[in-house]
Design a protein around this motif. Structure first.
Motif, PDB file in Angstrom:
ATOM      1  N   ILE A  31      -6.467  -9.142   4.820  1.00 25.96           N
ATOM      2  CA  ILE A  31      -5.264  -8.970   4.023  1.00 25.96           C
ATOM      3  C   ILE A  31      -4.118  -8.600   4.963  1.00 25.96           C
ATOM      4  N   ARG A  32      -2.901  -8.763   4.489  1.00 25.66           N
ATOM      5  CA  ARG A  32      -1.727  -8.469   5.308  1.00 25.66           C
ATOM      6  C   ARG A  32      -1.289  -7.028   5.112  1.00 25.66           C
ATOM      7  N   VAL A  33      -1.159  -6.296   6.206  1.00 21.43           N
ATOM      8  CA  VAL A  33      -0.709  -4.911   6.164  1.00 21.43           C
ATOM      9  C   VAL A  33       0.345  -4.700   7.242  1.00 21.43           C
ATOM     10  N   HIS A  34       1.138  -3.662   7.068  1.00 23.78           N
ATOM     11  CA  HIS A  34       2.096  -3.283   8.108  1.00 23.78           C
ATOM     12  C   HIS A  34       1.309  -2.782   9.317  1.00 23.78           C
ATOM     13  N   HIS A  35       1.807  -3.045  10.526  1.00 25.29           N
ATOM     14  CA  HIS A  35       1.032  -2.661  11.713  1.00 25.29           C
ATOM     15  C   HIS A  35       0.815  -1.148  11.776  1.00 25.29           C
TER      16      HIS A  35
ATOM     17  N   SER B 202       6.074  -7.410  12.311  1.00 28.65           N
ATOM     18  CA  SER B 202       5.555  -6.099  11.899  1.00 28.65           C
ATOM     19  C   SER B 202       4.293  -6.201  11.048  1.00 28.65           C
ATOM     20  N   TRP B 203       3.922  -7.413  10.664  1.00 29.15           N
ATOM     21  CA  TRP B 203       2.734  -7.588   9.833  1.00 29.15           C
ATOM     22  C   TRP B 203       1.500  -7.877  10.685  1.00 29.15           C
ATOM     23  N   ARG B 204       0.364  -7.397  10.194  1.00 34.49           N
ATOM     24  CA  ARG B 204      -0.918  -7.649  10.843  1.00 34.49           C
ATOM     25  C   ARG B 204      -1.939  -8.058   9.786  1.00 34.49           C
ATOM     26  N   SER B 205      -3.005  -8.714  10.228  1.00 40.54           N
ATOM     27  CA  SER B 205      -4.122  -9.052   9.344  1.00 40.54           C
ATOM     28  C   SER B 205      -5.298  -8.146   9.663  1.00 40.54           C
ATOM     29  N   ALA B 206      -5.922  -7.621   8.622  1.00 43.88           N
ATOM     30  CA  ALA B 206      -7.066  -6.717   8.813  1.00 43.88           C
ATOM     31  C   ALA B 206      -8.034  -6.904   7.660  1.00 43.88           C
ATOM     32  N   SER B 207      -9.304  -6.754   7.934  1.00 39.72           N
ATOM     33  CA  SER B 207     -10.303  -6.871   6.875  1.00 39.72           C
ATOM     34  C   SER B 207     -10.298  -5.595   6.032  1.00 39.72           C
ATOM     35  N   PRO B 208     -10.601  -5.701   4.725  1.00 36.58           N
ATOM     36  CA  PRO B 208     -10.666  -4.505   3.888  1.00 36.58           C
ATOM     37  C   PRO B 208     -11.628  -3.454   4.434  1.00 36.58           C
ATOM     38  N   LYS B 209     -12.769  -3.907   4.946  1.00 36.49           N
ATOM     39  CA  LYS B 209     -13.731  -2.927   5.464  1.00 36.49           C
ATOM     40  C   LYS B 209     -13.186  -2.193   6.678  1.00 36.49           C
ATOM     41  N   SER B 210     -12.516  -2.898   7.593  1.00 33.53           N
ATOM     42  CA  SER B 210     -11.988  -2.223   8.779  1.00 33.53           C
ATOM     43  C   SER B 210     -10.941  -1.177   8.394  1.00 33.53           C
ATOM     44  N   LEU B 211     -10.174  -1.462   7.359  1.00 31.84           N
ATOM     45  CA  LEU B 211      -9.162  -0.509   6.905  1.00 31.84           C
ATOM     46  C   LEU B 211      -9.826   0.747   6.329  1.00 31.84           C
ATOM     47  N   LEU B 212     -10.909   0.557   5.578  1.00 35.19           N
ATOM     48  CA  LEU B 212     -11.613   1.723   5.043  1.00 35.19           C
ATOM     49  C   LEU B 212     -12.409   2.441   6.123  1.00 35.19           C
ATOM     50  N   ASP B 213     -12.871   1.717   7.134  1.00 33.82           N
ATOM     51  CA  ASP B 213     -13.486   2.382   8.284  1.00 33.82           C
ATOM     52  C   ASP B 213     -12.478   3.320   8.935  1.00 33.82           C
ATOM     53  N   ASN B 214     -11.257   2.835   9.130  1.00 30.99           N
ATOM     54  CA  ASN B 214     -10.220   3.675   9.720  1.00 30.99           C
ATOM     55  C   ASN B 214      -9.932   4.886   8.843  1.00 30.99           C
ATOM     56  N   LEU B 215      -9.853   4.660   7.539  1.00 30.61           N
ATOM     57  CA  LEU B 215      -9.616   5.766   6.606  1.00 30.61           C
ATOM     58  C   LEU B 215     -10.686   6.838   6.781  1.00 30.61           C
ATOM     59  N   CYS B 216     -11.939   6.408   6.804  1.00 29.22           N
ATOM     60  CA  CYS B 216     -13.055   7.354   6.896  1.00 29.22           C
ATOM     61  C   CYS B 216     -13.077   8.097   8.226  1.00 29.22           C
ATOM     62  N   HIS B 217     -12.951   7.376   9.313  1.00 29.97           N
ATOM     63  CA  HIS B 217     -13.044   7.999  10.631  1.00 29.97           C
ATOM     64  C   HIS B 217     -11.900   8.984  10.880  1.00 29.97           C
ATOM     65  N   THR B 218     -10.698   8.607  10.487  1.00 27.05           N
ATOM     66  CA  THR B 218      -9.571   9.520  10.689  1.00 27.05           C
ATOM     67  C   THR B 218      -9.665  10.717   9.753  1.00 27.05           C
ATOM     68  N   MET B 219     -10.236  10.527   8.569  1.00 31.60           N
ATOM     69  CA  MET B 219     -10.466  11.656   7.665  1.00 31.60           C
ATOM     70  C   MET B 219     -11.389  12.682   8.310  1.00 31.60           C
TER      71      MET B 219
END
Length: 218
Positions: free
Chosen positions: A60-64, A166-183
């Motif tokens: 999906i497309r997200v801001h960098h 400024s836009w990047r492509s990222a998989s939904p799982k990688s985004l939630l991985d980042n959420l979890c690890h930074t949490m």
């Protein structure tokens, strides 16, 4: 002008760099531990709902700035002198609030991962409510470093005004991985007895994540 928000403020171009520095965090209010662990329980199912239910290589497309990793925490502390841990925690909420909304937005009503993602967002909002209640209101009105405020202003632009670069492509799982690890990094006190407490803020974990990323690209 300072944005009067209870959420976070994003640091722009620094998120893509890699500095190997220790991250020192302050104590998390005890009232946050229960909702943090509840959110963590939901995140433990992210592989099933964010990978198995999507096509291979789906992104999906997200801001960098929304690709917010553990390494981002270290480099922001290095580049922004006197950056407080509470600002980083506010940042975490702002980044991932946008990430969850973007994931939900691409899911059709009948998609098998939509109920999971909606529940994840609800638990995230509950946690943010506890975070706000656990700190004095004055904290959310403090003046922010100019670099962070400038990035906030850019991030809140209308999507059609955001530069394509400024836009990047990222998989939904990688985004939630980042959420979890930074949490786990930013609220580490609440997870001291789980998973033999991986050192998510440590150098070894960041190196391991970088090695895995390079392997996937090769």
């Amino acid at each position: 002008m300072v944005q009067p928000s209870t959420s976070a403020y994003l640091l722009g171009g620094l998120l893509g760099l890699s500095l190997i520095l220790p991250v020192q965090m302050t104590q998390t209010p005890a009232s946050m531990c229960t909702p943090l662990k509840t959110l963590n329980d939901s995140l433990s199912h992210r592989r099933r709902y964010m990978k198995h239910n999507f096509p291979i290589n789906y992104t999906i497309r997200v801001h960098h700035n929304e690709i917010f990793k553990v390494s981002s925490i270290s480099k922001m502390k290095s580049y922004v002198e006197g950056l407080e841990d509470l600002v980083l925690q506010r940042l975490w909420f702002q980044v991932n609030q946008g990430v969850l909304k973007k994931i939900i937005r691409v899911l059709p009503e009948r998609h098998p991962s939509r109920p999971y993602t909606a529940e994840l967002e609800r638990r995230f909002r509950d946690l943010e409510g506890v975070f706000v209640q656990s700190h004095p209101a004055e904290m959310f009105q403090q003046e922010l470093p100019e670099t962070i405020q400038d990035t906030w202003d850019r991030l809140t632009e209308e999507p059609d005004r955001v530069p394509p670069s400024s836009w990047r492509s990222a998989s939904p799982k990688s985004l939630l991985d980042n959420l979890c690890h930074t949490m786990h990094c930013l609220f580490s006190e609440c997870f001291a007895s789980t998973e033999a407490q991986r050192d998510y803020c440590g150098v070894s974990h960041r190196r391991k994540g970088r090695k895995k990323e390079l392997t996937l690209r090769s």
